[in-house]
Design a protein around this motif. Structure first.
Motif, PDB file in Angstrom:
ATOM      1  N   UNK A  73      48.429  11.116  48.985  1.00  0.00           N
ATOM      2  CA  UNK A  73      47.238  11.772  48.460  1.00  0.00           C
ATOM      3  C   UNK A  73      45.991  11.386  49.244  1.00  0.00           C
ATOM      4  N   UNK A  74      45.995  10.224  49.893  1.00  0.00           N
ATOM      5  CA  UNK A  74      44.885   9.882  50.790  1.00  0.00           C
ATOM      6  C   UNK A  74      44.835  10.867  51.944  1.00  0.00           C
ATOM      7  N   UNK A 114      42.054   8.164  60.739  1.00  0.00           N
ATOM      8  CA  UNK A 114      42.805   7.271  59.851  1.00  0.00           C
ATOM      9  C   UNK A 114      42.312   7.437  58.417  1.00  0.00           C
ATOM     10  N   UNK A 115      43.241   7.629  57.492  1.00  0.00           N
ATOM     11  CA  UNK A 115      42.930   7.642  56.062  1.00  0.00           C
ATOM     12  C   UNK A 115      43.588   6.424  55.428  1.00  0.00           C
ATOM     13  N   UNK A 156      39.858   5.497  48.533  1.00  0.00           N
ATOM     14  CA  UNK A 156      40.289   5.250  49.903  1.00  0.00           C
ATOM     15  C   UNK A 156      39.132   5.457  50.853  1.00  0.00           C
ATOM     16  N   UNK A 157      39.430   5.397  52.147  1.00  0.00           N
ATOM     17  CA  UNK A 157      38.396   5.578  53.157  1.00  0.00           C
ATOM     18  C   UNK A 157      38.951   6.403  54.310  1.00  0.00           C
ATOM     19  N   UNK A 158      38.158   7.374  54.743  1.00  0.00           N
ATOM     20  CA  UNK A 158      38.512   8.190  55.896  1.00  0.00           C
ATOM     21  C   UNK A 158      37.688   7.730  57.083  1.00  0.00           C
ATOM     22  N   UNK A 188      46.375   9.647  60.607  1.00  0.00           N
ATOM     23  CA  UNK A 188      47.269   8.546  60.240  1.00  0.00           C
ATOM     24  C   UNK A 188      46.991   8.186  58.781  1.00  0.00           C
ATOM     25  N   UNK A 189      47.981   8.358  57.923  1.00  0.00           N
ATOM     26  CA  UNK A 189      47.887   7.895  56.533  1.00  0.00           C
ATOM     27  C   UNK A 189      48.312   6.433  56.530  1.00  0.00           C
TER      28      UNK A 189
END
Length: 440
Positions: free
Chosen positions: A197-198, A169-170, A101-103, A119-120
């Motif tokens: 999990x992100x 944002x994740x 993922x990306x944060x 924000x997931x």
């Protein structure tokens, strides 16, 4: 009202077409990094074997990431820094898996109450090929593979808006996108787990937050289903997250209903193949049944689709009726209904059976020809019956339109402003609205 919505949507869609057009005229400028960079990127997406011990959300590796629109100080640049991360998650059966993922950490301060929220974010449908992974597309914006495979990272519109409000944002790639596994498209549990999990992973990054950081689940289309699944499963799977609410936009809530409702539509036919590929990967007991029921055309469609993003012209479009895919000449939904292992696997993907413990905002277009309204309303009614705080926004303005500018795509835009105001209100601890007594 209708003309304003359509005009705004057309303008935004037009900007994406312009971007895509530039990519198509010079694809290598977008999709071919230097050889050494490509090798580094490819290595990042290979999970360690065996997977190390750790709880879901444990970060396996992380690195700074480039954003396609992140030129500092330039108009329109995404106002954030980015970290790509691989983290532990769970597959649909609860076994450990690795997801990327990306944060995104905004440059703008959070001016709301309390600490900066997270924000997931669950993205909409991108496809099943590894090049469709959101963590890759956010660095490229457009990915084009000749002759017909092209995808635009359209979720950047919503992500930018959230970042502009000062929210972190994740973004999750979901299970199997980018990594070697098959992406189990529209899998209720795997998508929800990857989304939760992100958030867990992002909160471990330096300065990103702490266990009490406010979290919102957010998604449209495939992301709406992921957000809905997370809203249902969070109390049992990630009870430590401080979730304030879930925005669920245009969700698919029943995979079999989705296939039956859209059977024969060429623009959506590849999604049927992505679903079946995911079912076969997650439920090995279904493979003999699918092998027996699918004819050569059906098998070729599944094989072609598993490595593609949004294919505008492929086998699935040439044979859009799933009755053309089967040895019996029956549509896939009839095959599912008379085959117990398939029926059970598809039943496990239905959202709406567990009451969320958080307030939810659901948006849907009544004339949506992608994610049909009837099961969405049914999900809302079930949740209301269980005592959840549900606000269902049913857009009756947008007419039934199919194709690349169909109702499902256009409904994304008016829902954007309403959903983010709802999110802002939840973070301010304002009482959540509910129309459970009179669902539209």
């Amino acid at each position: 009202m209708r003309s304003r919505i359509l005009s705004a949507a057309a303008a935004l869609a037009g900007s994406l077409v312009i971007v895509a057009g530039g990519a198509l005229s010079a694809p290598h400028a977008w999709t071919q990094p230097p050889a050494e960079d490509a090798a580094v990127d490819a290595a990042f997406y290979i999970p360690p074997a065996p997977l190390p011990a750790g709880a879901p959300g444990t970060i396996l590796r992380a690195e700074p990431a480039r954003l396609a629109l992140s030129a500092p100080g330039q108009p329109g640049a995404i106002p954030s820094s980015a970290t790509r991360m691989m983290y532990l998650s769970s597959d649909t059966h609860g076994a450990r898996t690795a997801v990327v993922g990306m944060y995104l950490e905004p440059q703008r301060p959070w001016n709301g109450p309390g600490e900066r929220p997270l924000i997931a974010y669950g993205v909409g449908t991108k496809g099943q090929g590894d090049n469709c992974a959101p963590s890759k597309l956010l660095s490229e914006l457009v990915d084009y593979r000749p002759p017909f495979d092209v995808i635009v990272e359209y979720d950047v519109l919503a992500i930018y808006s959230l970042l502009a409000r000062g929210m972190a944002v994740a973004v999750t790639d979901y299970n199997g996108l980018g990594t070697p596994m098959i992406h189990d498209y529209l899998n209720r549990k795997a998508q929800a787990y990857a989304l939760m999990d992100a958030a867990r992973a992002a909160l471990q990054l330096p300065g990103a937050g702490n266990p009490g950081t406010p979290v919102i689940f957010y998604g449209y289309s495939q992301g709406g289903m992921a957000s809905a699944g997370a809203a249902e499963l969070q109390p049992s799977y990630a009870p430590e997250l401080n979730v304030r609410g879930a925005y669920i936009g245009g969700p698919v809530v029943d995979d079999e209903y989705f296939i039956g409702f859209n059977d024969g539509r060429a623009d959506i036919a590849p999604a049927f193949a992505w679903i079946l590929n995911g079912i076969a990967a997650d439920y090995p007991e279904t493979r003999p049944a699918l092998d027996a029921e699918l004819n050569d055309i059906g098998k070729a469609i599944l094989e072609e689709s598993r490595n593609k993003c949004a294919v505008p012209a492929g086998l699935a479009q040439q044979y859009p009726h799933t009755s053309q895919w089967t040895t019996s000449g029956q549509p896939i939904t009839e095959v599912i209904d008379r085959t117990p292992v398939l029926r059970d696997a598809f039943a496990a993907q239905r959202v709406g059976t567990i009451t969320p413990a958080m307030p939810v905002f659901i948006s849907s277009a009544m004339n949506d020809q992608g994610a049909p309204y009837v099961p969405i309303r049914g999900m809302a009614a079930n949740w209301c019956g269980g005592g959840a705080t549900v606000q269902l926004d049913a857009n009756a303005v947008i007419p039934p339109l199919s194709g690349l500018t169909g109702t499902h795509v256009l409904a994304f835009f008016p829902a954007l402003a309403a959903s983010q105001q709802w999110v802002t209100d939840r973070l301010a601890d304002r009482p959540a609205p509910s129309n459970c007594t009179a669902l539209p």
